[in-house]
Scaffold this motif. Sequence first.
Motif, PDB file in Angstrom:
ATOM      1  N   GLU A 117     -10.304   6.854 -10.857  1.00  0.00           N
ATOM      2  CA  GLU A 117     -10.986   5.978  -9.889  1.00  0.00           C
ATOM      3  C   GLU A 117      -9.983   5.639  -8.791  1.00  0.00           C
ATOM      4  N   PRO A 118     -10.447   5.289  -7.578  1.00  0.00           N
ATOM      5  CA  PRO A 118      -9.519   4.821  -6.553  1.00  0.00           C
ATOM      6  C   PRO A 118      -8.744   3.611  -7.098  1.00  0.00           C
ATOM      7  N   LEU A 119      -7.427   3.612  -6.848  1.00  0.00           N
ATOM      8  CA  LEU A 119      -6.573   2.641  -7.544  1.00  0.00           C
ATOM      9  C   LEU A 119      -5.742   1.779  -6.604  1.00  0.00           C
ATOM     10  N   VAL A 120      -5.649   0.514  -6.952  1.00  0.00           N
ATOM     11  CA  VAL A 120      -4.599  -0.365  -6.424  1.00  0.00           C
ATOM     12  C   VAL A 120      -3.759  -0.746  -7.640  1.00  0.00           C
ATOM     13  N   ILE A 121      -2.513  -0.291  -7.657  1.00  0.00           N
ATOM     14  CA  ILE A 121      -1.649  -0.528  -8.819  1.00  0.00           C
ATOM     15  C   ILE A 121      -0.608  -1.574  -8.440  1.00  0.00           C
ATOM     16  N   TYR A 122      -0.530  -2.616  -9.258  1.00  0.00           N
ATOM     17  CA  TYR A 122       0.403  -3.705  -8.967  1.00  0.00           C
ATOM     18  C   TYR A 122       1.580  -3.639  -9.936  1.00  0.00           C
ATOM     19  N   LEU A 123       2.778  -3.657  -9.370  1.00  0.00           N
ATOM     20  CA  LEU A 123       4.007  -3.636 -10.189  1.00  0.00           C
ATOM     21  C   LEU A 123       4.865  -4.827  -9.808  1.00  0.00           C
ATOM     22  N   ALA A 150      -5.041   6.009  -3.606  1.00  0.00           N
ATOM     23  CA  ALA A 150      -4.222   5.180  -4.500  1.00  0.00           C
ATOM     24  C   ALA A 150      -3.166   4.444  -3.696  1.00  0.00           C
ATOM     25  N   TRP A 151      -3.028   3.180  -4.016  1.00  0.00           N
ATOM     26  CA  TRP A 151      -2.021   2.316  -3.390  1.00  0.00           C
ATOM     27  C   TRP A 151      -1.188   1.672  -4.486  1.00  0.00           C
ATOM     28  N   ILE A 152       0.105   1.508  -4.201  1.00  0.00           N
ATOM     29  CA  ILE A 152       0.963   0.749  -5.114  1.00  0.00           C
ATOM     30  C   ILE A 152       1.490  -0.457  -4.354  1.00  0.00           C
ATOM     31  N   VAL A 153       1.289  -1.622  -4.934  1.00  0.00           N
ATOM     32  CA  VAL A 153       1.878  -2.848  -4.385  1.00  0.00           C
ATOM     33  C   VAL A 153       3.036  -3.193  -5.322  1.00  0.00           C
ATOM     34  N   TYR A 154       4.236  -3.093  -4.798  1.00  0.00           N
ATOM     35  CA  TYR A 154       5.434  -3.192  -5.639  1.00  0.00           C
ATOM     36  C   TYR A 154       6.220  -4.440  -5.241  1.00  0.00           C
ATOM     37  N   HIS A 155       6.140  -5.447  -6.111  1.00  0.00           N
ATOM     38  CA  HIS A 155       6.793  -6.738  -5.882  1.00  0.00           C
ATOM     39  C   HIS A 155       8.226  -6.652  -6.422  1.00  0.00           C
ATOM     40  N   ASN A 156       9.187  -7.032  -5.584  1.00  0.00           N
ATOM     41  CA  ASN A 156      10.614  -6.901  -5.935  1.00  0.00           C
ATOM     42  C   ASN A 156      10.937  -5.440  -6.285  1.00  0.00           C
ATOM     43  N   SER A 166       8.878  12.016  -5.079  1.00  0.00           N
ATOM     44  CA  SER A 166       8.067  13.239  -4.983  1.00  0.00           C
ATOM     45  C   SER A 166       7.627  13.502  -3.552  1.00  0.00           C
ATOM     46  N   GLY A 167       7.730  12.498  -2.695  1.00  0.00           N
ATOM     47  CA  GLY A 167       7.302  12.675  -1.304  1.00  0.00           C
ATOM     48  C   GLY A 167       5.808  12.497  -1.111  1.00  0.00           C
ATOM     49  N   ARG A 168       5.076  12.185  -2.199  1.00  0.00           N
ATOM     50  CA  ARG A 168       3.622  12.035  -2.070  1.00  0.00           C
ATOM     51  C   ARG A 168       3.202  10.593  -1.786  1.00  0.00           C
ATOM     52  N   PHE A 169       4.044   9.634  -2.188  1.00  0.00           N
ATOM     53  CA  PHE A 169       3.792   8.247  -1.800  1.00  0.00           C
ATOM     54  C   PHE A 169       4.660   7.926  -0.590  1.00  0.00           C
ATOM     55  N   ARG A 170       4.071   7.260   0.407  1.00  0.00           N
ATOM     56  CA  ARG A 170       4.907   6.802   1.527  1.00  0.00           C
ATOM     57  C   ARG A 170       4.688   5.308   1.747  1.00  0.00           C
ATOM     58  N   LYS A 171       5.745   4.707   2.326  1.00  0.00           N
ATOM     59  CA  LYS A 171       5.707   3.251   2.515  1.00  0.00           C
ATOM     60  C   LYS A 171       4.755   2.914   3.649  1.00  0.00           C
ATOM     61  N   ALA A 172       3.803   2.027   3.404  1.00  0.00           N
ATOM     62  CA  ALA A 172       2.870   1.610   4.455  1.00  0.00           C
ATOM     63  C   ALA A 172       3.248   0.245   4.998  1.00  0.00           C
ATOM     64  N   THR A 175       8.535  -5.790   3.077  1.00  0.00           N
ATOM     65  CA  THR A 175       9.304  -6.986   3.438  1.00  0.00           C
ATOM     66  C   THR A 175      10.483  -7.032   2.464  1.00  0.00           C
ATOM     67  N   ASN A 176      11.257  -8.117   2.512  1.00  0.00           N
ATOM     68  CA  ASN A 176      12.348  -8.263   1.535  1.00  0.00           C
ATOM     69  C   ASN A 176      11.817  -8.431   0.128  1.00  0.00           C
ATOM     70  N   SER A 177      10.571  -8.877  -0.012  1.00  0.00           N
ATOM     71  CA  SER A 177      10.023  -9.195  -1.337  1.00  0.00           C
ATOM     72  C   SER A 177       9.159  -8.095  -1.945  1.00  0.00           C
ATOM     73  N   TYR A 178       8.588  -7.230  -1.112  1.00  0.00           N
ATOM     74  CA  TYR A 178       7.662  -6.230  -1.674  1.00  0.00           C
ATOM     75  C   TYR A 178       7.537  -5.007  -0.771  1.00  0.00           C
ATOM     76  N   SER A 179       7.031  -3.928  -1.383  1.00  0.00           N
ATOM     77  CA  SER A 179       6.646  -2.732  -0.625  1.00  0.00           C
ATOM     78  C   SER A 179       5.209  -2.384  -0.968  1.00  0.00           C
ATOM     79  N   VAL A 180       4.509  -1.845   0.016  1.00  0.00           N
ATOM     80  CA  VAL A 180       3.162  -1.321  -0.213  1.00  0.00           C
ATOM     81  C   VAL A 180       3.239   0.179   0.058  1.00  0.00           C
ATOM     82  N   LEU A 181       2.849   0.967  -0.947  1.00  0.00           N
ATOM     83  CA  LEU A 181       2.981   2.430  -0.846  1.00  0.00           C
ATOM     84  C   LEU A 181       1.611   3.082  -0.969  1.00  0.00           C
TER      85      LEU A 181
END
Length: 184
Positions: A117-123, A150-156, A166-172, A175-181
């Motif tokens: 399924e389309p995903l928002v993954i939180y880490l 698919a999106w990854i929200v990566y906190h810290n 792998s080059g398949r996820f890119r940063k969208a 900030t200093n606290s998180y990345s959204v990929l």
Amino acid sequence: MEYDWEHRVDTTAATVSARDRFIGLLNSPYQATDPELFKEMMAELPVRFEEFTFIDVGSGKGRTLLIAADYSFRRIVGIELLPALHRVAQQNIASYPRTGQIELICTDASFFQFPAEPLVIYLFNPLPRLSLVKMVTNLERSLLSSPRAAWIVYHNPLEQDVILQSGRFRKAAATNSYSVLVWK
Ligand SMILES: C[S@@+](CC[C@H](N)C(=O)[O-])C[C@H]1O[C@@H](n2cnc3c(N)ncnc32)[C@H](O)[C@@H]1O
């Protein structure tokens, strides 16, 4: 504590037992996400929430799942390694309104098979590096065999190089606290 008081739930790290704190040190210690920061991270996602399944990898006592229930995600899944935290998350969800779309799974996320399924993954730094490598390998295999958004929200995001490798996820966004990929 403020969040717990306001919502009559138990999501704080303060009441985690000494045994689970010790196990946490070997994996990733439990710490709940700040609600305002969570909303800021969600605001970075240019998606229609109702088309996505939200997955919190390392969901602990379930605070992000409760907050995610205020968005219109089609499904919400929490994966937690420690049975004691998983049980508290179950109680929190049972006592909270509008949580019908939340599913809790007590397992090691490094072996989790992601739903097609389309995903928002939180880490929020849930996994040591080697486990994160396994999880990302599983995720990428799933995305290649069933192409979808698919999106990854990566906190810290201490180990984000694992995801960017792998080059398949890119940063969208970042900030200093998180990345959204985003998966491309
Ligand atoms: C920093 S806490 C984040 C809690 C929650 N996601 C939040 O943001 O409020 C990380 C969580 O990951 C869990 N964890 C550690 N290793 C794990 C694994 N292999 N599989 C699933 N969960 C894991 C820990 O027990 C802890 O509850």
